[in-house]
Design an enzyme around this catalytic site. Structure first.
Site, short mmCIF file in Angstrom:
data_model
loop_
_atom_site.label_atom_id
_atom_site.label_comp_id
_atom_site.label_asym_id
_atom_site.label_seq_id
_atom_site.Cartn_x
_atom_site.Cartn_y
_atom_site.Cartn_z
N HIS A 79 -26.56 33.16 86.67
CA HIS A 79 -27.42 31.77 87.21
C HIS A 79 -28.19 31.34 85.95
O HIS A 79 -29.34 31.59 85.94
CB HIS A 79 -28.43 32.40 88.31
CG HIS A 79 -29.17 31.42 88.96
ND1 HIS A 79 -29.56 31.44 90.18
CD2 HIS A 79 -29.45 30.29 88.38
CE1 HIS A 79 -30.14 30.52 90.70
NE2 HIS A 79 -30.17 29.63 89.53
N GLU B 275 -24.09 30.42 89.45
CA GLU B 275 -25.02 29.76 90.49
C GLU B 275 -25.97 28.70 89.86
O GLU B 275 -26.21 28.74 88.49
CB GLU B 275 -25.82 30.89 90.86
CG GLU B 275 -25.06 31.89 91.82
CD GLU B 275 -26.14 33.03 92.33
OE1 GLU B 275 -25.61 33.85 93.23
OE2 GLU B 275 -27.44 33.03 91.79
N HIS C 115 -29.95 38.28 97.17
CA HIS C 115 -31.25 38.29 97.09
C HIS C 115 -32.03 39.41 97.65
O HIS C 115 -32.21 39.58 98.89
CB HIS C 115 -31.95 36.94 97.62
CG HIS C 115 -33.44 36.68 96.82
ND1 HIS C 115 -33.49 35.93 95.48
CD2 HIS C 115 -34.75 37.05 96.83
CE1 HIS C 115 -34.56 35.95 95.12
NE2 HIS C 115 -35.36 36.76 95.67
#
Length: 238
Positions: free
Chosen positions: A43, A70, A191
């Site tokens: 990410h 991401e 998450h």
């Protein structure tokens, strides 16, 4: 089996804290795959405080499992994805200075914007996923963008699980997963998932195809080692 994609941002954070190239994120990705993980997630953020854009370029040719990039689809991010053509791109509505991802897309408000970006990625045969909260209207909006999958933002589940309210916490996710399947969407999640809460989530959420886990997995590996922790996750995800 639900696939495990390991987010290696925290390995890059550790490297950046000292400078140099220790730990080496490419070597870490190779080992994570060797230990059995079915994907590598990165990410990159605009300030490159953990994964750098060059890391993505270095990783793209050597990742042999699924490579998932991401991020917020700003122009530089879109160019990076198109340059490196990962298996999957996950669109996350991060503000520039956010510490970590903290909300999913408003897929109704941003439907046309997302549709345009997703169309471009799909022209290059890149699977797309949209980061969303477990809200049925957001799932319905996602289905109108042309995305292949959604990634359910699981912080609320993890918080509820830790407080002993796991059945209540997981229900919105199970309901949204059922709706997503009815709408033809694949289902990812991520998450704050951990060894403590992943099994119940996997057992409760139908059609779960992939989880992306970084912070908890790397923290757990400090005590048990990467190889052991990855095998524990794989066992829980069967």
């Amino acid at each position: 089996m639900t696939k495990l994609s390991v987010n290696i941002n925290k390995i890059a954070t550790l490297r950046n804290a000292r400078g140099g190239n220790v730990p080496n994120v490419v070597e870490a990705a190779n080992n994570i795959e060797r230990f059995g993980a079915q994907g590598i997630t990165v990410h990159p953020r605009p300030d490159e405080r953990h994964i750098r854009y060059q890391d993505v370029r270095d990783l793209a040719p050597i990742v042999s499992t699924e490579f998932n990039i991401e991020g917020n689809p700003v122009d530089d991010f879109i160019s990076l994805v198109l340059e490196n053509k990962p298996t999957q791109v996950t669109l996350v509505p991060d503000d520039e200075n956010v510490l970590t991802s903290n909300a999913g897309w408003d897929t109704l408000k941003h439907r046309d914007y997302l549709r345009e970006i997703i169309s471009e990625f799909k022209k290059h045969n890149i699977r797309t996923s949209i980061f969303v909260d477990p809200i049925k209207e957001m799932i319905e909006g996602a289905a109108q963008t042309g995305t292949d999958r959604i990634e359910l933002y699981t912080e609320d589940y993890a918080t509820g699980f830790a407080k002993g309210n796991k059945e209540k916490a997981v229900k919105p996710y199970a309901d949204c997963a059922k709706l997503a399947q009815e709408l033809g969407l694949g289902i990812n999640a991520g998450h704050d998932l951990s060894l403590q809460n992943i099994r119940f989530f996997k057992e409760s959420v139908p059609g779960l195809q992939e989880v992306s886990i970084g912070h908890a997995l790397i923290a757990e590996a400090l005590y048990e080692g990467l190889a052991t922790v990855i095998q524990e996750y794989l066992s829980l995800l069967k």
